[in-house]
Motif scaffolding. Structure first.
Motif, PDB file in Angstrom:
ATOM      1  N   VAL A 144       0.864  -1.182   0.000  1.00  0.00           N
ATOM      2  CA  VAL A 144       0.000   0.000   0.000  1.00  0.00           C
ATOM      3  C   VAL A 144       0.901   1.233   0.000  1.00  0.00           C
ATOM      4  O   VAL A 144       1.937   1.273   0.670  1.00  0.00           O
ATOM      5  CB  VAL A 144      -0.989  -0.005   1.180  1.00  0.00           C
ATOM      6  N   THR A 145       0.526   2.220  -0.812  1.00  0.00           N
ATOM      7  CA  THR A 145       1.314   3.446  -0.903  1.00  0.00           C
ATOM      8  C   THR A 145       0.373   4.646  -0.894  1.00  0.00           C
ATOM      9  O   THR A 145      -0.793   4.524  -1.269  1.00  0.00           O
ATOM     10  CB  THR A 145       2.225   3.418  -2.148  1.00  0.00           C
ATOM     11  N   PHE A 146       0.868   5.789  -0.439  1.00  0.00           N
ATOM     12  CA  PHE A 146       0.020   6.959  -0.222  1.00  0.00           C
ATOM     13  C   PHE A 146       0.126   7.946  -1.382  1.00  0.00           C
ATOM     14  O   PHE A 146       1.206   8.105  -1.956  1.00  0.00           O
ATOM     15  CB  PHE A 146       0.422   7.650   1.084  1.00  0.00           C
ATOM     16  N   PRO A 147      -0.973   8.619  -1.697  1.00  0.00           N
ATOM     17  CA  PRO A 147      -0.968   9.586  -2.815  1.00  0.00           C
ATOM     18  C   PRO A 147      -0.370  10.916  -2.367  1.00  0.00           C
ATOM     19  O   PRO A 147      -1.081  11.857  -2.054  1.00  0.00           O
ATOM     20  CB  PRO A 147      -2.458   9.734  -3.148  1.00  0.00           C
ATOM     21  N   VAL A 148       0.944  11.006  -2.314  1.00  0.00           N
ATOM     22  CA  VAL A 148       1.616  12.186  -1.767  1.00  0.00           C
ATOM     23  C   VAL A 148       2.131  13.134  -2.848  1.00  0.00           C
ATOM     24  O   VAL A 148       2.183  12.780  -4.023  1.00  0.00           O
ATOM     25  CB  VAL A 148       2.803  11.768  -0.866  1.00  0.00           C
ATOM     26  N   ASN A 149       2.494  14.320  -2.398  1.00  0.00           N
ATOM     27  CA  ASN A 149       3.150  15.338  -3.218  1.00  0.00           C
ATOM     28  C   ASN A 149       4.451  14.736  -3.779  1.00  0.00           C
ATOM     29  O   ASN A 149       5.322  14.359  -2.999  1.00  0.00           O
ATOM     30  CB  ASN A 149       3.464  16.530  -2.312  1.00  0.00           C
ATOM     31  N   PRO A 150       4.600  14.632  -5.098  1.00  0.00           N
ATOM     32  CA  PRO A 150       5.779  13.930  -5.631  1.00  0.00           C
ATOM     33  C   PRO A 150       7.108  14.470  -5.103  1.00  0.00           C
ATOM     34  O   PRO A 150       8.045  13.698  -4.872  1.00  0.00           O
ATOM     35  CB  PRO A 150       5.649  14.131  -7.137  1.00  0.00           C
ATOM     36  N   ALA A 151       7.204  15.775  -4.886  1.00  0.00           N
ATOM     37  CA  ALA A 151       8.479  16.358  -4.457  1.00  0.00           C
ATOM     38  C   ALA A 151       8.621  16.409  -2.940  1.00  0.00           C
ATOM     39  O   ALA A 151       9.626  16.899  -2.430  1.00  0.00           O
ATOM     40  CB  ALA A 151       8.619  17.771  -5.025  1.00  0.00           C
ATOM     41  N   PHE A 152       7.629  15.906  -2.204  1.00  0.00           N
ATOM     42  CA  PHE A 152       7.711  15.945  -0.740  1.00  0.00           C
ATOM     43  C   PHE A 152       6.952  14.737  -0.207  1.00  0.00           C
ATOM     44  O   PHE A 152       5.873  14.856   0.377  1.00  0.00           O
ATOM     45  CB  PHE A 152       7.118  17.256  -0.206  1.00  0.00           C
ATOM     46  N   ALA A 153       7.528  13.571  -0.425  1.00  0.00           N
ATOM     47  CA  ALA A 153       6.770  12.329  -0.290  1.00  0.00           C
ATOM     48  C   ALA A 153       6.941  11.613   1.046  1.00  0.00           C
ATOM     49  O   ALA A 153       6.254  10.646   1.315  1.00  0.00           O
ATOM     50  CB  ALA A 153       7.162  11.374  -1.418  1.00  0.00           C
ATOM     51  N   SER A 154       7.852  12.089   1.896  1.00  0.00           N
ATOM     52  CA  SER A 154       8.147  11.325   3.108  1.00  0.00           C
ATOM     53  C   SER A 154       7.155  11.607   4.230  1.00  0.00           C
ATOM     54  O   SER A 154       7.051  12.723   4.728  1.00  0.00           O
ATOM     55  CB  SER A 154       9.546  11.681   3.602  1.00  0.00           C
ATOM     56  N   LEU A 155       6.412  10.578   4.619  1.00  0.00           N
ATOM     57  CA  LEU A 155       5.468  10.692   5.732  1.00  0.00           C
ATOM     58  C   LEU A 155       6.134  10.240   7.025  1.00  0.00           C
ATOM     59  O   LEU A 155       6.815   9.224   7.052  1.00  0.00           O
ATOM     60  CB  LEU A 155       4.261   9.799   5.493  1.00  0.00           C
ATOM     61  N   ASN A 156       5.902  10.999   8.095  1.00  0.00           N
ATOM     62  CA  ASN A 156       6.259  10.544   9.436  1.00  0.00           C
ATOM     63  C   ASN A 156       5.525   9.229   9.722  1.00  0.00           C
ATOM     64  O   ASN A 156       4.406   9.018   9.267  1.00  0.00           O
ATOM     65  CB  ASN A 156       5.839  11.661  10.407  1.00  0.00           C
ATOM     66  N   ILE A 157       6.155   8.328  10.496  1.00  0.00           N
ATOM     67  CA  ILE A 157       5.556   7.003  10.714  1.00  0.00           C
ATOM     68  C   ILE A 157       4.178   7.113  11.362  1.00  0.00           C
ATOM     69  O   ILE A 157       3.243   6.390  10.999  1.00  0.00           O
ATOM     70  CB  ILE A 157       6.514   6.096  11.521  1.00  0.00           C
TER      71      ILE A 157
ATOM     72  N   SER B   6      14.031  18.739  -7.075  1.00  0.00           N
ATOM     73  CA  SER B   6      13.684  19.663  -8.150  1.00  0.00           C
ATOM     74  C   SER B   6      13.210  18.943  -9.400  1.00  0.00           C
ATOM     75  O   SER B   6      12.580  19.540 -10.255  1.00  0.00           O
ATOM     76  CB  SER B   6      14.886  20.545  -8.474  1.00  0.00           C
ATOM     77  N   GLU B   7      13.498  17.661  -9.510  1.00  0.00           N
ATOM     78  CA  GLU B   7      13.066  16.932 -10.692  1.00  0.00           C
ATOM     79  C   GLU B   7      11.610  16.506 -10.594  1.00  0.00           C
ATOM     80  O   GLU B   7      11.010  16.100 -11.573  1.00  0.00           O
ATOM     81  CB  GLU B   7      13.920  15.673 -10.876  1.00  0.00           C
ATOM     82  N   ARG B   8      11.059  16.567  -9.381  1.00  0.00           N
ATOM     83  CA  ARG B   8       9.684  16.129  -9.203  1.00  0.00           C
ATOM     84  C   ARG B   8       8.772  17.326  -9.034  1.00  0.00           C
ATOM     85  O   ARG B   8       9.179  18.372  -8.563  1.00  0.00           O
ATOM     86  CB  ARG B   8       9.588  15.228  -7.971  1.00  0.00           C
ATOM     87  N   ILE B   9       7.514  17.153  -9.394  1.00  0.00           N
ATOM     88  CA  ILE B   9       6.548  18.244  -9.289  1.00  0.00           C
ATOM     89  C   ILE B   9       6.319  18.582  -7.823  1.00  0.00           C
ATOM     90  O   ILE B   9       6.026  17.712  -7.013  1.00  0.00           O
ATOM     91  CB  ILE B   9       5.207  17.815  -9.921  1.00  0.00           C
ATOM     92  N   LEU B  10       6.469  19.870  -7.475  1.00  0.00           N
ATOM     93  CA  LEU B  10       6.132  20.320  -6.121  1.00  0.00           C
ATOM     94  C   LEU B  10       4.742  20.941  -6.163  1.00  0.00           C
ATOM     95  O   LEU B  10       4.553  22.044  -6.667  1.00  0.00           O
ATOM     96  CB  LEU B  10       7.149  21.343  -5.604  1.00  0.00           C
ATOM     97  N   LEU B  11       3.769  20.214  -5.653  1.00  0.00           N
ATOM     98  CA  LEU B  11       2.415  20.756  -5.581  1.00  0.00           C
ATOM     99  C   LEU B  11       2.367  21.793  -4.473  1.00  0.00           C
ATOM    100  O   LEU B  11       2.895  21.575  -3.386  1.00  0.00           O
ATOM    101  CB  LEU B  11       1.414  19.633  -5.286  1.00  0.00           C
ATOM    102  N   ALA B  12       1.766  22.939  -4.736  1.00  0.00           N
ATOM    103  CA  ALA B  12       1.684  24.002  -3.728  1.00  0.00           C
ATOM    104  C   ALA B  12       0.521  24.927  -4.062  1.00  0.00           C
ATOM    105  O   ALA B  12       0.695  26.054  -4.494  1.00  0.00           O
ATOM    106  CB  ALA B  12       2.998  24.773  -3.672  1.00  0.00           C
TER     107      ALA B  12
END
Lengths: 275, 275
Positions: A144-157, B6-12
């Motif tokens: 299972v994977t989360f629909p996150v912001n591609p450039a800021f994808a790391s979720l706290n546990i 920077s290579e990935r889309i930053l949604l904001a």
């Protein structure tokens, strides 16, 4: 405020949450709190770095003591999943391999279906720094994977656990648009009440020559009624609005003062929004 | 790992997140991280207790610097919402009043619709200890509340922001079952490949007298084929399975050794699951 309340239902069922080599007690505690928020209760730890029990975990759990007290520690992931029938691995990145990859919504629906048919299930969460290893993932059935912001994808546990717990809760609800409580009396007012408002406003305005010149009156009434119907007022709202009109009307229409102040139904008590 | 790439889309883009009198810098930082995870970027603080800027907030934001750097502080909530068209208030408890109460799913759909039509929107989150006051809620258009465990209903402020940010992200997706990446080659194998596997297995077993006595062979083949089709193997999986059969078959069937080891397609390289 956090805390259990014996008068309210304490949900405590569903998939086991399995943390593989968690590092910080605070994170374990926040995981326990997130689980309790959405009705999960079974927490398993594989080889926690700082040992168990943990005061930091209990403190961060914000009174999710039933989760902390029931937490079981395992040396190896193989032991932690041994009694389970179906296991998800959470991961933020693609893996080589043959396991299906699911969204949280799909995963929660699958877990709910298996729960209802009597299977034991679990969800694996990886280390704070490095996530799950491929060896860990190999013990799961699906990813299972989360629909996150591609450039800021790391979720706290704890946040990853929160999202899965939240979707688990939602998967047990018939309607995702339903809410636990509703505003009082949301039904739209009857047309009789709306027309009563029209007449009340129009009478108060009429004696002040609002509808002038006379040939414009029909259009002015039209506009006024459009404004007053656009919002689909409820009965209590109509009550408040008529109270406002009555109050504005008071002391400025000779001969009406006594009537208004004795009506006993001037709507002033209806303004409970914001109490 | 946290961080922008920077290579990935930053949604904001999307609704402003407005924290009313937040107390702890750590919580503000975790809010910023949660927003960044799901593509929100506009953070507003009303009268933060410990001032602004905050080192603790920046640290807890785990490199969500674009959110921290853009944060604006207001003295009063009235100023923080002044330029917005539509505002939600988050609350865990029922309020007297006339405001509609929505689920996170409904609220996110509403916010997405208003965003697409060019409106500016916001979501209010209350103080850590006491939430939003009724005066705060009065400035919102509608209320949003979370489907929590009735006996353990208190969400941490960063977790409440996370859930609304997550639903915001989902509201922009066409399919809630979609995932950002998929496992390689998930399509089911062709029947030709499956039949090739049947024949391969059955031949290897046959020379070992697996199908004995002969009158049971039809039933045994039936069972074997049922097991081999139940899982709906993909092409790479069939490749791995045939590699396994070839390997087990090697060195134990006189006269076949050379053929097997020279085939160059024994499936051994197909076992990439778990790499």
């Amino acid at each position: 405020m956090a805390g259990t309340n014996s008068e309210r239902i304490l949900l405590a069922e569903g998939p086991a949450i399995i943390l593989v080599e968690p590092q910080l007690g605070e994170n374990i505690g926040m995981v326990a709190r997130a689980m309790a928020n959405f009705g999960l209760a079974e927490l398993r730890l594989v080889n926690p770095r700082d040992g168990w029990p943990s005061d930091k975990a209990r403190s961060a759990a914000a009174k999710a003591d039933h989760v902390i007290d029931g937490t079981v520690v395992y040396d190896r992931l193989e032991g932690a999943v041994a009694d389970l029938n179906f296991v998800y691995a959470t991961t933020a990145r693609s893996r080589d391999g043959f396991k299906p990859v699911r969204s949280p919504v799909t995963a929660a629906e699958t877990l709910r279906g298996r729960f209802r048919s009597g299977e034991k299930t679990g969800i694996l969460f990886g280390r704070e720094k490095s996530g799950l290893s491929n060896e860990d993932v190999a013990l799961a059935d699906e990813i299972v994977t989360f629909p996150v912001n591609p450039a800021f994808a790391s979720l706290n546990i704890a946040q990853a656990v929160l999202l899965m717990s939240y979707e688990w809760m939602k998967s047990g609800m018939e309607d995702h648009h339903a809410v636990a409580f509703d505003a009082p009396e949301q039904a739209q007012a009857s047309k009789q009440e709306v027309i009563g408002l029209f007449e009340h406003v129009e009478q108060a305005l009429s004696v002040r020559n609002y509808f002038h010149p006379p040939h414009k009156k029909a259009k002015l009434v039209d506009n006024l009624r459009a404004v007053l119907t656009r919002r689909s007022y409820t009965s209590p709202e109509i009550h408040v609005l008529r109270g406002i009109i009555t109050s504005l009307d008071r002391f400025s229409r000779p001969g009406q003062i006594t009537v208004s102040s004795q009506s006993g139904d001037d709507g002033h008590d209806g303004g409970t929004a914001g109490d």
